[in-house]
Write a protein that holds these residues in place. Structure first.
Motif, PDB file in Angstrom:
ATOM      1  N   ASN A  88       0.844  -1.187   0.000  1.00  0.00           N
ATOM      2  CA  ASN A  88       0.000   0.000   0.000  1.00  0.00           C
ATOM      3  C   ASN A  88       0.877   1.234   0.000  1.00  0.00           C
ATOM      4  O   ASN A  88       1.990   1.244   0.560  1.00  0.00           O
ATOM      5  CB  ASN A  88      -0.914   0.002   1.231  1.00  0.00           C
ATOM      6  CG  ASN A  88      -1.947  -1.105   1.167  1.00  0.00           C
ATOM      7  OD1 ASN A  88      -2.527  -1.379   0.127  1.00  0.00           O
ATOM      8  ND2 ASN A  88      -2.153  -1.771   2.297  1.00  0.00           N
ATOM      9  N   GLU A  89       0.362   2.260  -0.623  1.00  0.00           N
ATOM     10  CA  GLU A  89       1.103   3.516  -0.685  1.00  0.00           C
ATOM     11  C   GLU A  89       1.393   4.029   0.724  1.00  0.00           C
ATOM     12  O   GLU A  89       0.574   3.902   1.631  1.00  0.00           O
ATOM     13  CB  GLU A  89       0.269   4.531  -1.458  1.00  0.00           C
ATOM     14  CG  GLU A  89       1.052   5.727  -1.953  1.00  0.00           C
ATOM     15  CD  GLU A  89       0.195   6.663  -2.793  1.00  0.00           C
ATOM     16  OE1 GLU A  89      -1.037   6.442  -2.887  1.00  0.00           O
ATOM     17  OE2 GLU A  89       0.761   7.599  -3.371  1.00  0.00           O
ATOM     18  N   GLU A  90       2.582   4.573   0.890  1.00  0.00           N
ATOM     19  CA  GLU A  90       3.059   5.171   2.130  1.00  0.00           C
ATOM     20  C   GLU A  90       3.350   4.152   3.233  1.00  0.00           C
ATOM     21  O   GLU A  90       3.640   4.554   4.366  1.00  0.00           O
ATOM     22  CB  GLU A  90       2.093   6.252   2.633  1.00  0.00           C
ATOM     23  CG  GLU A  90       1.901   7.369   1.610  1.00  0.00           C
ATOM     24  CD  GLU A  90       1.389   8.655   2.220  1.00  0.00           C
ATOM     25  OE1 GLU A  90       1.162   8.691   3.434  1.00  0.00           O
ATOM     26  OE2 GLU A  90       1.242   9.620   1.470  1.00  0.00           O
ATOM     27  N   ARG A  92       8.819   4.285   2.717  1.00  0.00           N
ATOM     28  CA  ARG A  92       7.442   4.701   2.463  1.00  0.00           C
ATOM     29  C   ARG A  92       7.195   4.586   0.969  1.00  0.00           C
ATOM     30  O   ARG A  92       7.654   5.412   0.196  1.00  0.00           O
ATOM     31  CB  ARG A  92       7.198   6.135   2.917  1.00  0.00           C
ATOM     32  CG  ARG A  92       7.147   6.328   4.407  1.00  0.00           C
ATOM     33  CD  ARG A  92       6.873   7.770   4.753  1.00  0.00           C
ATOM     34  NE  ARG A  92       5.531   8.171   4.325  1.00  0.00           N
ATOM     35  CZ  ARG A  92       5.160   9.422   4.123  1.00  0.00           C
ATOM     36  NH1 ARG A  92       6.022  10.398   4.269  1.00  0.00           N
ATOM     37  NH2 ARG A  92       3.928   9.716   3.775  1.00  0.00           N
ATOM     38  N   ALA A  93       6.498   3.543   0.580  1.00  0.00           N
ATOM     39  CA  ALA A  93       6.295   3.304  -0.851  1.00  0.00           C
ATOM     40  C   ALA A  93       5.425   4.393  -1.462  1.00  0.00           C
ATOM     41  O   ALA A  93       4.423   4.824  -0.879  1.00  0.00           O
ATOM     42  CB  ALA A  93       5.631   1.945  -1.060  1.00  0.00           C
ATOM     43  N   THR A  94       5.832   4.833  -2.633  1.00  0.00           N
ATOM     44  CA  THR A  94       5.008   5.765  -3.402  1.00  0.00           C
ATOM     45  C   THR A  94       4.656   5.097  -4.727  1.00  0.00           C
ATOM     46  O   THR A  94       5.239   4.061  -5.095  1.00  0.00           O
ATOM     47  CB  THR A  94       5.756   7.076  -3.691  1.00  0.00           C
ATOM     48  OG1 THR A  94       6.835   6.792  -4.616  1.00  0.00           O
ATOM     49  CG2 THR A  94       6.333   7.680  -2.423  1.00  0.00           C
ATOM     50  N   LEU A  95       3.732   5.692  -5.446  1.00  0.00           N
ATOM     51  CA  LEU A  95       3.327   5.106  -6.727  1.00  0.00           C
ATOM     52  C   LEU A  95       4.513   5.034  -7.682  1.00  0.00           C
ATOM     53  O   LEU A  95       4.607   4.149  -8.533  1.00  0.00           O
ATOM     54  CB  LEU A  95       2.185   5.927  -7.339  1.00  0.00           C
ATOM     55  CG  LEU A  95       0.892   5.941  -6.531  1.00  0.00           C
ATOM     56  CD1 LEU A  95      -0.151   6.827  -7.201  1.00  0.00           C
ATOM     57  CD2 LEU A  95       0.338   4.534  -6.347  1.00  0.00           C
ATOM     58  N   VAL A 117       2.286  -0.960  -6.248  1.00  0.00           N
ATOM     59  CA  VAL A 117       1.933  -0.081  -5.138  1.00  0.00           C
ATOM     60  C   VAL A 117       0.476   0.327  -5.302  1.00  0.00           C
ATOM     61  O   VAL A 117       0.092   0.876  -6.342  1.00  0.00           O
ATOM     62  CB  VAL A 117       2.845   1.160  -5.102  1.00  0.00           C
ATOM     63  CG1 VAL A 117       2.453   2.069  -3.945  1.00  0.00           C
ATOM     64  CG2 VAL A 117       4.305   0.738  -4.979  1.00  0.00           C
ATOM     65  N   PRO A 168      -2.737   2.516  -4.398  1.00  0.00           N
ATOM     66  CA  PRO A 168      -3.036   3.844  -3.833  1.00  0.00           C
ATOM     67  C   PRO A 168      -3.945   3.737  -2.610  1.00  0.00           C
ATOM     68  O   PRO A 168      -4.755   2.813  -2.497  1.00  0.00           O
ATOM     69  CB  PRO A 168      -3.745   4.580  -4.968  1.00  0.00           C
ATOM     70  CG  PRO A 168      -3.545   3.770  -6.176  1.00  0.00           C
ATOM     71  CD  PRO A 168      -3.225   2.369  -5.765  1.00  0.00           C
TER      72      PRO A 168
END
Lengths: 113, 111
Positions: B13-15, B77-80, B109, B111
């Motif tokens: 998941n994002e972030e 922190r994963a981003t798109l 990822v 959103p």
């Protein structure tokens, strides 16, 4: 700092024509590597060059493919008499030292009709 | 060349943080562990590398097992924009200058 530059980004050739792909390494880098990525496959090493010298061409097809890195100007990957199987993305990388981190360009996507 | 094993795909998941594992049990003592990623329709991008100690840079962290037979790339922190195929590559340059890319892990990822 400009990164590794490749041109053209897209190239269309008919069977039997020649393809010339250019690679300008990052400033200060004198080591250039070429890789090929066939559709739905991983990147495969082709050749490693230093200025005016081919150091390792163990991944180059034996015929029709050649590479150079002249004293002045970009590195050139040349494919003579292209066939449909040459359709792929060709990536160039450069490094400042022989076993340094390799930095890749955006690639040239070759399509052979 | 040392053989590597990575999951074919992972989702995040994002972030949220992402931990991407890699097994390289046949790694030689002189091989650094390099990580690259390839975003869709782009060239591979260098992420990080290390030998024995854990490493951090602005993009990611690299945790290396004490026996060096595995490592984990950590995106905090994963981003798109982190959606890509991630490659773990043992490399020392000894005897060969080529990077050997396997199949990598495709990170999606959400959103």
């Amino acid at each position: 700092n400009a990164g590794v530059m490749q041109n053209p980004r897209h190239l269309v050739r008919r069977r039997g024509q020649e393809a010339r792909l250019r690679c300008s390494p990052m400033k200060g880098h004198s080591h250039v590597y070429w890789y090929r990525q066939l559709p739905e496959e991983g990147l495969k090493f082709m050749v490693y060059l230093q200025k005016e010298n081919i150091i390792d061409e163990s991944g180059m097809p034996k015929e029709r493919f050649s590479a150079e890195f002249p004293k002045e100007g970009p590195s050139i990957l040349r494919i003579q008499q292209v066939v449909r199987g040459d359709s792929a993305a060709y990536f160039c990388a450069s490094s400042p030292v022989p076993v340094g981190t390799q930095y890749f360009g955006p690639g040239t996507r070759l399509t052979v009709l | 060349d040392a053989k590597t094993t990575q999951p074919n795909s992972m989702e995040s998941n994002e972030e949220e943080p992402v931990h991407l594992p890699c097994n390289h049990s046949t790694i030689s003592g002189t091989d650094y562990i390099h990580w690259y990623r390839q975003l869709p329709s782009q060239g591979p991008e260098y992420v990080i590398h290390g030998l024995t100690s854990n490493v951090n840079n602005r993009m990611a962290s690299l945790a290396i097992a004490e026996d060096r037979k595995s490592s984990t790339l950590i995106l905090h922190r994963a981003t798109l924009r982190d959606a890509a195929v991630y490659y773990c590559i043992p490399y020392s340059g000894a005897g060969s200058y080529q990077l050997t890319f396997g199949k990598g892990t495709k990170l999606s990822v959400i959103p």
